[in-house]
Design an enzyme around this catalytic site. Structure first.
Site, PDB file in Angstrom:
ATOM      1  N   THR A 125       0.742  -1.267  -0.129  1.00 37.84           N
ATOM      2  CA  THR A 125       0.133  -0.024  -0.015  1.00 37.84           C
ATOM      3  C   THR A 125       0.737   1.359  -0.004  1.00 37.84           C
ATOM      4  OG1 THR A 125      -1.460   1.348   1.424  1.00 37.84           O
ATOM      5  CG2 THR A 125      -0.141  -0.313   2.609  1.00 37.84           C
ATOM      6  N   ASP A 126       0.195   2.365  -0.501  1.00 35.78           N
ATOM      7  CA  ASP A 126       1.013   3.758  -0.448  1.00 35.78           C
ATOM      8  C   ASP A 126       1.101   4.091   1.019  1.00 35.78           C
ATOM      9  OD1 ASP A 126      -1.453   4.693   0.370  1.00 35.78           O
ATOM     10  OD2 ASP A 126      -1.683   6.020  -1.434  1.00 35.78           O
ATOM     11  N   GLU A 127       0.607   3.580   2.011  1.00 39.55           N
ATOM     12  CA  GLU A 127       0.683   3.951   3.422  1.00 39.55           C
ATOM     13  C   GLU A 127       2.000   3.750   4.134  1.00 39.55           C
ATOM     14  OE1 GLU A 127      -2.214   4.083   6.214  1.00 39.55           O
ATOM     15  OE2 GLU A 127      -3.935   4.082   4.890  1.00 39.55           O
ATOM     16  N   TYR A 149      -1.350  -0.144  11.269  1.00 39.77           N
ATOM     17  CA  TYR A 149      -1.709  -0.673   9.820  1.00 39.77           C
ATOM     18  C   TYR A 149      -0.498  -0.633   8.895  1.00 39.77           C
ATOM     19  CZ  TYR A 149      -3.486  -1.156   5.156  1.00 39.77           C
ATOM     20  OH  TYR A 149      -3.464  -1.343   3.854  1.00 39.77           O
ATOM     21  N   LYS A 153       1.850  -3.612   7.208  1.00 36.48           N
ATOM     22  CA  LYS A 153       2.084  -3.675   5.804  1.00 36.48           C
ATOM     23  C   LYS A 153       3.388  -3.544   5.344  1.00 36.48           C
ATOM     24  CE  LYS A 153      -0.805  -4.376   3.068  1.00 36.48           C
ATOM     25  NZ  LYS A 153      -1.277  -5.780   2.570  1.00 36.48           N
TER      26      LYS A 153
HETATM   27  P1  NAD Z   1     -10.640  -5.743   2.847  1.00 38.66           P
HETATM   28  O1  NAD Z   1     -10.416  -5.617   4.651  1.00 38.66           O
HETATM   29  O2  NAD Z   1     -11.925  -5.395   2.141  1.00 38.66           O
HETATM   30  O3  NAD Z   1     -10.587  -7.297   2.701  1.00 38.66           O
HETATM   31  C1  NAD Z   1      -9.619  -8.023   3.364  1.00 38.66           C
HETATM   32  C2  NAD Z   1      -9.966  -9.790   3.068  1.00 38.66           C
HETATM   33  O4  NAD Z   1      -8.853 -10.271   3.699  1.00 38.66           O
HETATM   34  C3  NAD Z   1     -10.961 -10.077   3.940  1.00 38.66           C
HETATM   35  O5  NAD Z   1     -11.945 -10.845   2.908  1.00 38.66           O
HETATM   36  C4  NAD Z   1     -10.725 -10.741   4.805  1.00 38.66           C
HETATM   37  O6  NAD Z   1     -11.849 -11.829   5.426  1.00 38.66           O
HETATM   38  C5  NAD Z   1      -9.736 -11.533   4.381  1.00 38.66           C
HETATM   39  N1  NAD Z   1      -8.598 -11.832   5.470  1.00 38.66           N
HETATM   40  C6  NAD Z   1      -8.370 -11.164   6.759  1.00 38.66           C
HETATM   41  N2  NAD Z   1      -7.574 -11.797   7.454  1.00 38.66           N
HETATM   42  C7  NAD Z   1      -7.279 -13.210   6.691  1.00 38.66           C
HETATM   43  C8  NAD Z   1      -6.683 -14.149   7.272  1.00 38.66           C
HETATM   44  N3  NAD Z   1      -5.906 -14.333   8.370  1.00 38.66           N
HETATM   45  N4  NAD Z   1      -6.694 -15.280   6.477  1.00 38.66           N
HETATM   46  C9  NAD Z   1      -7.553 -15.067   5.218  1.00 38.66           C
HETATM   47  N5  NAD Z   1      -8.123 -14.209   4.726  1.00 38.66           N
HETATM   48  C10 NAD Z   1      -8.270 -12.975   5.673  1.00 38.66           C
HETATM   49  O7  NAD Z   1      -9.358  -5.113   2.380  1.00 38.66           O
HETATM   50  P2  NAD Z   1      -9.297  -4.472   0.938  1.00 38.66           P
HETATM   51  O8  NAD Z   1      -9.465  -3.084   0.898  1.00 38.66           O
HETATM   52  O9  NAD Z   1      -9.751  -5.324  -0.357  1.00 38.66           O
HETATM   53  O10 NAD Z   1      -7.727  -4.773   0.755  1.00 38.66           O
HETATM   54  C11 NAD Z   1      -7.027  -5.577   0.262  1.00 38.66           C
HETATM   55  C12 NAD Z   1      -5.530  -5.688   0.035  1.00 38.66           C
HETATM   56  O11 NAD Z   1      -5.117  -4.478  -0.596  1.00 38.66           O
HETATM   57  C13 NAD Z   1      -4.860  -5.340   1.291  1.00 38.66           C
HETATM   58  O12 NAD Z   1      -3.581  -6.203   1.563  1.00 38.66           O
HETATM   59  C14 NAD Z   1      -4.724  -4.101   1.701  1.00 38.66           C
HETATM   60  O13 NAD Z   1      -3.437  -3.652   2.480  1.00 38.66           O
HETATM   61  C15 NAD Z   1      -4.447  -3.688   0.181  1.00 38.66           C
HETATM   62  N6  NAD Z   1      -4.528  -2.355  -0.110  1.00 38.66           N
HETATM   63  C16 NAD Z   1      -5.848  -1.829   0.043  1.00 38.66           C
HETATM   64  C17 NAD Z   1      -6.007  -0.372  -0.391  1.00 38.66           C
HETATM   65  C18 NAD Z   1      -7.682   0.386  -0.167  1.00 38.66           C
HETATM   66  O14 NAD Z   1      -7.684   1.538  -0.367  1.00 38.66           O
HETATM   67  N7  NAD Z   1      -8.661  -0.421   0.260  1.00 38.66           N
HETATM   68  C19 NAD Z   1      -5.144   0.342  -1.061  1.00 38.66           C
HETATM   69  C20 NAD Z   1      -3.825  -0.145  -1.124  1.00 38.66           C
HETATM   70  C21 NAD Z   1      -3.580  -1.525  -0.825  1.00 38.66           C
HETATM   71  O1  TDX Z   2     -15.156   8.480   9.251  1.00 42.04           O
HETATM   72  C1  TDX Z   2     -13.943   8.941   8.732  1.00 42.04           C
HETATM   73  N1  TDX Z   2     -13.762  10.110   8.491  1.00 42.04           N
HETATM   74  C2  TDX Z   2     -12.547  10.658   7.806  1.00 42.04           C
HETATM   75  O2  TDX Z   2     -12.592  11.900   7.632  1.00 42.04           O
HETATM   76  C3  TDX Z   2     -12.982   7.766   8.021  1.00 42.04           C
HETATM   77  C4  TDX Z   2     -13.187   6.459   7.984  1.00 42.04           C
HETATM   78  C5  TDX Z   2     -12.021   8.596   7.189  1.00 42.04           C
HETATM   79  N2  TDX Z   2     -11.792   9.629   7.378  1.00 42.04           N
HETATM   80  C6  TDX Z   2     -10.656  10.351   6.383  1.00 42.04           C
HETATM   81  C7  TDX Z   2      -9.390   9.604   7.062  1.00 42.04           C
HETATM   82  C8  TDX Z   2      -8.498   9.652   5.562  1.00 42.04           C
HETATM   83  O3  TDX Z   2      -7.852  10.757   5.532  1.00 42.04           O
HETATM   84  O4  TDX Z   2     -10.790   9.903   4.890  1.00 42.04           O
HETATM   85  C9  TDX Z   2      -9.573   9.569   4.554  1.00 42.04           C
HETATM   86  C10 TDX Z   2      -9.712   8.092   4.016  1.00 42.04           C
HETATM   87  O5  TDX Z   2      -9.701   7.187   5.169  1.00 42.04           O
HETATM   88  P1  TDX Z   2      -9.977   5.606   5.072  1.00 42.04           P
HETATM   89  O6  TDX Z   2     -11.087   5.252   3.826  1.00 42.04           O
HETATM   90  O7  TDX Z   2     -10.137   4.910   6.402  1.00 42.04           O
HETATM   91  O8  TDX Z   2      -8.791   5.132   4.366  1.00 42.04           O
HETATM   92  P2  TDX Z   2      -7.202   5.417   4.640  1.00 42.04           P
HETATM   93  O9  TDX Z   2      -7.074   5.815   6.152  1.00 42.04           O
HETATM   94  O10 TDX Z   2      -6.507   6.256   3.692  1.00 42.04           O
HETATM   95  O11 TDX Z   2      -6.405   4.047   4.383  1.00 42.04           O
HETATM   96  C11 TDX Z   2      -7.003   3.281   3.095  1.00 42.04           C
HETATM   97  O12 TDX Z   2      -5.886   3.433   1.679  1.00 42.04           O
HETATM   98  C12 TDX Z   2      -4.809   2.728   2.071  1.00 42.04           C
HETATM   99  C13 TDX Z   2      -7.369   1.957   3.121  1.00 42.04           C
HETATM  100  O13 TDX Z   2      -8.171   1.610   4.394  1.00 42.04           O
HETATM  101  C14 TDX Z   2      -5.954   1.202   3.280  1.00 42.04           C
HETATM  102  O14 TDX Z   2      -6.320  -0.299   3.330  1.00 42.04           O
HETATM  103  C15 TDX Z   2      -5.090   1.362   2.109  1.00 42.04           C
HETATM  104  O15 TDX Z   2      -3.908   0.671   2.513  1.00 42.04           O
END
Ligand code: NAD
Ligand code: TDX
Length: 337
Positions: A125-127, A149, A153
């Site tokens: 992730t970019d985080e 988190y 990662k």
């Molecule tokens: P999500 O939380 O929607 O899904 C995560 C999935 O992993 C779920 O289905 C959960 O049941 C499964 N899981 C959790 N623990 C597990 C375990 N121990 N064994 C098997 N399965 C397990 O997450 P997402 O937003 O779809 O993110 C997917 C991936 O992409 C993650 O690795 C996250 O770090 C990465 N990512 C997400 C974002 C974003 O904006 N959502 C951005 C960059 C990277």
């Molecule tokens: O209730 C809220 N109010 C608010 O202002 C929530 C849930 C978030 N926010 C802000 C926090 C962040 O600046 O919005 C922005 C986005 O928040 P999230 O949706 O929680 O995402 P973020 O913290 O940026 O992380 C996401 O991007 C990187 C994903 O959850 C991660 O899994 C991914 O790796």
């Protein structure tokens, strides 16, 4: 048939990727391995559960008895499974260390022993770069994760890399920016704000609302991973960013406008501790392989808002009937003021 293991395939990005892979790769047989945590839902895969080229396995990546045989039979592993919500990692980080770090270690050990693995895609992730006040993060930049988190990662990201550097495992690492689209759990900002606003519930905007995220449509993310499976170089890191840098307050206004709701629904609340101010990715490396985002943010946001409006069968049971979600919402928001 090419055997592909997708971990976390019942989550947001994973389920979109499984759907994308089955549609675009007729020679792939896809196995989803998912623990079905609060974020993993069979409903996310409802339209592919009966597909003869898809198998769903309910299990924990950290359980070697389940995950090792699945890795051993695979040509490609795309590893999405993780605990993913920053706010939950601030409340309790244990599950993030167990799944994101230890679970990744279990998969990497299986991959090291497996004979025929051609690619292990570590979804990072970019985080991991931490907050970037100006400019854009490049793949070679220092990692400065600032919340539990992001740190978990970053640990998994570098552990996966170490299995390439040390054992020659064909690992690549992808670092995507904030994804949006259908099937995103309604704890993340876009689905939370959209579904709250549909019901005229205030939307809790953290701090001054001027934090910036770079939004990437989940379909563009899936296309990037698909391309990298063919074209990436082992041991390399690839940023995947949408190029849509938007302040949270502007994002909120756009969502409310799309829904025809008043800005009086915005409720400024206490900031997230350690809240990263800005993420921004340099995607020159990935674009050099022929990828470019195809979904303009305006269109993607409109389609996403519309998806949640049309699919309340998907999110109402979580928000209205799931006691765990209600307990989380209370713990997260009741004391923010
Ligand atoms: P999500 O939380 O929607 O899904 C995560 C999935 O992993 C779920 O289905 C959960 O049941 C499964 N899981 C959790 N623990 C597990 C375990 N121990 N064994 C098997 N399965 C397990 O997450 P997402 O937003 O779809 O993110 C997917 C991936 O992409 C993650 O690795 C996250 O770090 C990465 N990512 C997400 C974002 C974003 O904006 N959502 C951005 C960059 C990277
Ligand atoms: O209730 C809220 N109010 C608010 O202002 C929530 C849930 C978030 N926010 C802000 C926090 C962040 O600046 O919005 C922005 C986005 O928040 P999230 O949706 O929680 O995402 P973020 O913290 O940026 O992380 C996401 O991007 C990187 C994903 O959850 C991660 O899994 C991914 O790796």
């Amino acid at each position: 048939m090419v055997e592909v293991l997708v971990t976390g395939g019942a989550g947001f990005i994973g389920s979109n990727f499984v759907r994308h892979a089955l549609a675009s790769r007729p020679d792939w047989r896809v196995t989803t391995l998912d623990k079905l945590t609060y974020a993993g839902r069979r409903e996310n895969l409802h339209d592919v559960m009966d597909n003869p080229r898809h198998e769903f396995v309910h299990g924990d990546i950290a359980d070697a008895g389940v995950s090792h045989p699945l890795v051993e039979r695979s040509t490609f592993v795309v590893h999405f499974a993780a605990e993913t919500h920053v706010d939950r990692s601030i409340l309790a980080a244990g599950d993030f260390i167990r799944t994101d770090v230890e679970g990744t270690f279990v998969l990497l050990e299986a991959a090291r022993r497996a004979g025929n693995l051609q690619r292990f895609v570590q979804i990072s992730t970019d985080e991991v770069y931490g907050s970037v006040p100006t400019g854009a993060s490049r793949e070679t930049d220092e990692l400065k994760p600032r919340n539990p988190y992001a740190a978990s990662k970053a640990g998994a990201d570098r552990l996966a890399y170490s299995y390439w550097a040390t054992y020659g495992l064909p690992v690549i690492v992808t670092r995507a920016s904030n994804n949006y689209g259908p099937y995103q759990f309604p704890e993340k900002v876009i689905p939370l704000f959209v579904t709250n606003a549909i019901d005229d519930i205030p939307v809790p905007l953290y701090g001054d609302g001027r934090n910036v995220r770079d939004w990437l449509h989940v379909d563009d993310h899936c296309r990037a991973i698909d391309l990298l499976i063919d074209k990436a170089t082992d041991g390399e890191v690839y940023n995947i960013g949408g190029g849509n840098d938007v302040m949270n307050v502007d994002l909120t206004h756009r969502i409310l406008k799309e829904l025809g709701k008043p800005t009086s629904l915005i409720e400024p609340v206490a900031d997230r501790p350690g809240h990263d101010r800005r993420y921004c990715l340099d995607t020159t490396k990935l674009r050099g392989l022929g990828w470019a985002p195809q979904v303009p943010f305006e269109d993607g946001l409109r389609q996403t808002v519309d998806w949640y409006r049309r699919n309340d069968w998907w999110w109402r049971p979580i928000k209205e009937n799931d006691p765990a979600f209600k307990a989380y919402y209370k713990a997260q928001y009741d004391t923010r003021g």
